[in-house]
Design an enzyme around this catalytic site. Structure first.
Site, PDB file in Angstrom:
ATOM      1  N   ASP A   1       9.110  12.531   8.762  1.00 28.65           N
ATOM      2  CA  ASP A   1      10.557  12.731   8.796  1.00 28.65           C
ATOM      3  C   ASP A   1      11.143  12.847   7.391  1.00 28.65           C
ATOM      4  O   ASP A   1      10.439  12.636   6.395  1.00 28.65           O
ATOM      5  CB  ASP A   1      11.234  11.587   9.578  1.00 28.65           C
ATOM      6  CG  ASP A   1      10.737  10.199   9.184  1.00 28.65           C
ATOM      7  OD1 ASP A   1      10.056  10.077   8.152  1.00 28.65           O
ATOM      8  OD2 ASP A   1      11.043   9.233   9.892  1.00 28.65           O
TER       9      ASP A   1
ATOM     10  N   ASN B   1      14.660  -1.417  15.950  1.00 27.65           N
ATOM     11  CA  ASN B   1      15.183  -1.067  17.291  1.00 27.65           C
ATOM     12  C   ASN B   1      14.156  -0.288  18.103  1.00 27.65           C
ATOM     13  O   ASN B   1      14.481   0.284  19.138  1.00 27.65           O
ATOM     14  CB  ASN B   1      16.490  -0.272  17.172  1.00 27.65           C
ATOM     15  CG  ASN B   1      16.287   1.084  16.486  1.00 27.65           C
ATOM     16  OD1 ASN B   1      15.193   1.397  16.033  1.00 27.65           O
ATOM     17  ND2 ASN B   1      17.346   1.867  16.407  1.00 27.65           N
TER      18      ASN B   1
ATOM     19  N   HIS C   1      12.450   2.387  17.016  1.00 26.19           N
ATOM     20  CA  HIS C   1      12.316   3.821  16.759  1.00 26.19           C
ATOM     21  C   HIS C   1      10.960   4.140  16.135  1.00 26.19           C
ATOM     22  O   HIS C   1      10.353   3.316  15.468  1.00 26.19           O
ATOM     23  CB  HIS C   1      13.484   4.382  15.924  1.00 26.19           C
ATOM     24  CG  HIS C   1      13.542   4.015  14.486  1.00 26.19           C
ATOM     25  ND1 HIS C   1      14.711   3.613  13.872  1.00 26.19           N
ATOM     26  CD2 HIS C   1      12.617   4.007  13.504  1.00 26.19           C
ATOM     27  CE1 HIS C   1      14.483   3.391  12.592  1.00 26.19           C
ATOM     28  NE2 HIS C   1      13.212   3.613  12.348  1.00 26.19           N
TER      29      HIS C   1
ATOM     30  N   GLU D   1      15.399   7.761  17.638  1.00 21.46           N
ATOM     31  CA  GLU D   1      16.162   6.575  17.998  1.00 21.46           C
ATOM     32  C   GLU D   1      16.103   6.359  19.518  1.00 21.46           C
ATOM     33  O   GLU D   1      15.728   7.273  20.261  1.00 21.46           O
ATOM     34  CB  GLU D   1      17.619   6.764  17.553  1.00 21.46           C
ATOM     35  CG  GLU D   1      17.796   6.971  16.052  1.00 21.46           C
ATOM     36  CD  GLU D   1      17.679   5.684  15.226  1.00 21.46           C
ATOM     37  OE1 GLU D   1      17.004   4.729  15.662  1.00 21.46           O
ATOM     38  OE2 GLU D   1      18.271   5.647  14.133  1.00 21.46           O
TER      39      GLU D   1
HETATM   40  C1  GLP Z   1      12.387   4.420   8.651  1.00 20.37           C
HETATM   41  C2  GLP Z   1      11.347   5.478   8.941  1.00 20.37           C
HETATM   42  C3  GLP Z   1      10.349   5.015   9.982  1.00 20.37           C
HETATM   43  C4  GLP Z   1       9.835   3.638   9.621  1.00 20.37           C
HETATM   44  C5  GLP Z   1      10.981   2.667   9.577  1.00 20.37           C
HETATM   45  C6  GLP Z   1      10.546   1.253   9.248  1.00 20.37           C
HETATM   46  O1  GLP Z   1      13.440   4.419   9.542  1.00 20.37           O
HETATM   47  N1  GLP Z   1      11.939   6.683   9.377  1.00 20.37           N
HETATM   48  O2  GLP Z   1       9.282   5.957  10.047  1.00 20.37           O
HETATM   49  O3  GLP Z   1       8.881   3.228  10.576  1.00 20.37           O
HETATM   50  O4  GLP Z   1      11.880   3.111   8.575  1.00 20.37           O
HETATM   51  O5  GLP Z   1      10.573   1.024   7.871  1.00 20.37           O
HETATM   52  P1  GLP Z   1       9.831  -0.170   7.164  1.00 20.37           P
HETATM   53  O6  GLP Z   1       8.389   0.157   7.243  1.00 20.37           O
HETATM   54  O7  GLP Z   1      10.328  -0.155   5.743  1.00 20.37           O
HETATM   55  O8  GLP Z   1      10.189  -1.389   7.910  1.00 20.37           O
END
Ligand code: GLP
Length: 258
Positions: free
Chosen positions: A68, A137, A139, A144
């Protein structure tokens, strides 16, 4: 789902994920074609990139796709996922930057950029191993709650919760983009192998709902229950709300070669 679940600290989880990637991409079948890795951002996959970098593998035949990208950050912005993946994965692993694609969130037409990205994955023969974190949440990537299980790469609006979670990387909440281009849940499910990582108490409820709850578009990560090959690597805190049977079942299946 062939769920293999291992509870380990993030460092050990990074090594296990690197084992999975190394075993997968060094198979005989890749002597004739490129291996395709799916890169994730956020803090969670960093131990995996560090473990892979320590192995000094020769990965010239590896291509990559990011999950993404934010929409609207200028090219080269330090918090753009293109910059993060370049610093954390492409450079340390010695990959060719031209062979690692990130959706173009700075494109004049982000919707067209999303469709083009989806086609590029198909043209590469699909993703072999996809790394995944999980949002608090539930995702996956930026899919989402409510995202269609059939969704492909597209522009999405981020929830207030996700923007707040990710504001730690920006000077203020207002600086966090409101939209992103993300691989869809349908795109993610086409990857041949998924490695889902979760660390810390903040992920415990989402991980339990994803692995033990109903498979529902309200909990995007629950779609992994439908994937034939999933390795889940969680630390004690993230696994703390899982039922003991889930951990035991996952541990037993992780001892069998998949
Ligand atoms: C972002 C990314 C996700 C990731 C999430 C969790 O929203 N788009 O791909 O899994 O963050 O981030 P972290 O690994 O820093 O908790």
């Amino acid at each position: 789902m062939t769920l293999r679940l291992v509870v380990a600290d993030p460092h050990a989880a990074g090594e296990l994920a690197a084992d999975e990637i190394e075993a997968y991409v060094t198979q005989e079948e890749f002597s004739g074609r490129d291996a395709v890795l799916g890169f994730a951002t956020g803090s969670t996959p960093l131990p995996v990139y560090a473990a892979l970098a320590r192995r000094e593998l020769s990965l010239s035949y590896v291509r990559g796709f990011a999950l993404d990208e934010y929409v609207g950050l200028p090219q080269g912005h330090p918090q753009s996922y293109a910059s993060v993946i370049l610093c954390e994965a492409v450079e340390p692993l010695g990959l060719d930057p031209a062979r690692v694609l990130v959706p173009n969130g700075a494109a004049h037409d982000p919707a067209a950029a999303g469709a083009e990205f989806e086609r590029a994955i198909e043209d590469a023969g699909g993703i072999d191993v996809q790394l995944l974190g999980i949002g608090s949440n539930g995702h996956l990537a930026f899919n989402e709650p409510g995202s269609s299980f059939d969704s492909l790469t597209r522009v999405v609006e981020l929830t207030a919760e996700t923007r707040l979670d990710n504001s730690r990387y920006f000077d203020s909440l207002d600086d966090v983009p409101t939209h992103a281009i993300t691989q869809g849940l349908g795109t993610i499910m086409r990857a041949r192998s998924l490695v889902l990582l979760a660390f810390g108490e903040r992920k415990a409820a989402a991980l339990a709902a994803a692995l033990e709850g109903p498979v529902s578009e309200d909990m995007p990560a629950s779609i992994v229950q439908r994937h034939p090959r999933v390795l889940v690597l969680a630390d004690e805190a993230a696994a703390s709300l899982l039922r003991r049977e889930t951990v035991e079942r996952g541990r037993r299946s992780s001892l069998r070669p998949s």
